[in-house]
Design an enzyme around this catalytic site. Structure first.
Site, PDB file in Angstrom:
ATOM      1  N   ASN A 142       0.874  -1.177  -0.029  1.00 24.98           N
ATOM      2  CA  ASN A 142       0.008   0.012   0.127  1.00 24.98           C
ATOM      3  C   ASN A 142       0.979   1.127   0.231  1.00 24.98           C
ATOM      4  OD1 ASN A 142      -1.778   1.980   0.391  1.00 24.98           O
ATOM      5  ND2 ASN A 142      -2.261   1.241   2.496  1.00 24.98           N
ATOM      6  N   TRP A 143       0.803   1.884  -1.288  1.00 25.25           N
ATOM      7  CA  TRP A 143       1.777   2.940  -1.333  1.00 25.25           C
ATOM      8  C   TRP A 143       1.405   4.115  -0.858  1.00 25.25           C
ATOM      9  CZ3 TRP A 143       3.773   2.323  -7.049  1.00 25.25           C
ATOM     10  CH2 TRP A 143       4.773   1.059  -7.225  1.00 25.25           C
ATOM     11  N   GLU A 148      -6.408  -4.997  10.135  1.00 21.88           N
ATOM     12  CA  GLU A 148      -5.132  -3.776  10.425  1.00 21.88           C
ATOM     13  C   GLU A 148      -5.551  -2.952  12.082  1.00 21.88           C
ATOM     14  OE1 GLU A 148      -2.883  -3.018   6.591  1.00 21.88           O
ATOM     15  OE2 GLU A 148      -4.424  -1.108   7.019  1.00 21.88           O
ATOM     16  N   GLY A 206       2.690  -1.253   4.320  1.00 26.79           N
ATOM     17  CA  GLY A 206       2.541   0.225   4.075  1.00 26.79           C
ATOM     18  C   GLY A 206       3.955   0.675   3.944  1.00 26.79           C
TER      19      GLY A 206
END
Ligand code: PGA
Length: 260
Positions: A16-17, A175, A242
């Site tokens: 997840n950029w 998460e 991330g």
């Protein structure tokens, strides 16, 4: 080395950029990553910022890279006068195959609630985009013994009216909010317990087939040195990464932490 657990579902390592990477940076990342993950047993997903989706998806296609490109958010409407929003069909047209929905940064910073997220999930499914639905409790909720109650509420709200058939191909991401970007990864046992709870919830509501098919990723401070131990757990079907997905070296080590 952690003991291997036999996986019955495909293992997904998703990057997840967030709001990082220009088109050029995304291209450089993919070119460096591809040789590093050769022979990988995991499916590799990368969620790019909107502006980088089309060129990155094209590059992946040209290189025949074993990488699936997706997005990090979308609007629930099919199309319309919604200045600044992006529709599922547009993401699909740009080359996205999946979309992260309900990330805690969207819930907390942009005020998204389960009703809105539910509309997005249903839109993504109807447009043929694979949703990765994120759920997770805050530290306060965990300390007050409310973690599972919160997870249940998020699942019931965000997945209302989703069919059992769609559920069996869904991706969930557990998460815990206190683990995101903090360096405080969940203990493997706590992650497994939460994943198991989520799978049971799915089974009770949507049936056994849906529970067995649904893939549940863990996210929150995943790093190259904790990935393998998390992946050993039976109900952990992959990871949502991330910070450590921003450099090809660290991300490839996480991908390669799954040895099949
Ligand atoms: P992190 O982020 O790996 O940097 O903790 C995970 C996420 O927000 O999906």
């Amino acid at each position: 080395m952690p003991k291997k657990s036999k996986k019955t579902r495909p293992v997904i390592i998703a990057g997840n950029w967030k709001m990082y990477k220009t088109i050029e940076e995304a291209a450089a990342f993919v070119k460096t990553l591809v040789p590093l993950i050769e022979g990988s047993k995991a499916k590799v997903y990368l969620s790019a910022p909107f502006t980088a989706i089309y060129p990155t998806a094209k590059l992946v296609e040209e290189l025949k890279a074993p990488v699936v490109i997706g997005a990090q958010n979308m609007n629930d409407a099919r199309e319309g006068a919604f200045t600044g929003e992006v529709a599922a069909s547009m993401l699909k047209n740009a080359g996205a195959r999946f979309v992260i929905l309900g990330h805690s940064e969207r819930r907390q910073i942009f005020g998204e609630d389960d009703t809105f997220i539910n509309k997005k999930v249903r839109r993504a499914l109807s447009e043929g985009l694979e949703p990765i639905l994120c759920v997770g409790e805050t530290l306060e909720e965990r300390e007050n013994g409310k973690a599972y109650e919160v997870l249940q509420k998020q699942i019931e709200g965000s997945l209302a009216e989703v069919s059992a058939e769609a559920m069996s191909s869904m991706i969930l991401a557990y998460e815990p909010v206190w683990a995101i970007g903090t360096g405080k990864v969940a203990k493997e046992k706590d992650a497994e317990d939460a994943h198991h709870f989520l799978r049971e919830l799915v089974q009770n509501r949507w049936g056994k087939e849906a529970a067995q098919g649904i893939k549940i990723l863990y996210g929150g401070s995943v790093k190259p040195d904790n990935a393998a131990n998390l992946l050993v757990e039976a109900d952990v079907d992959g990871l949502l990464v991330g910070g450590a997905s921003l450099a090809p070296e660290s991300f490839s080590r996480i991908v390669n932490a799954f040895s099949g």
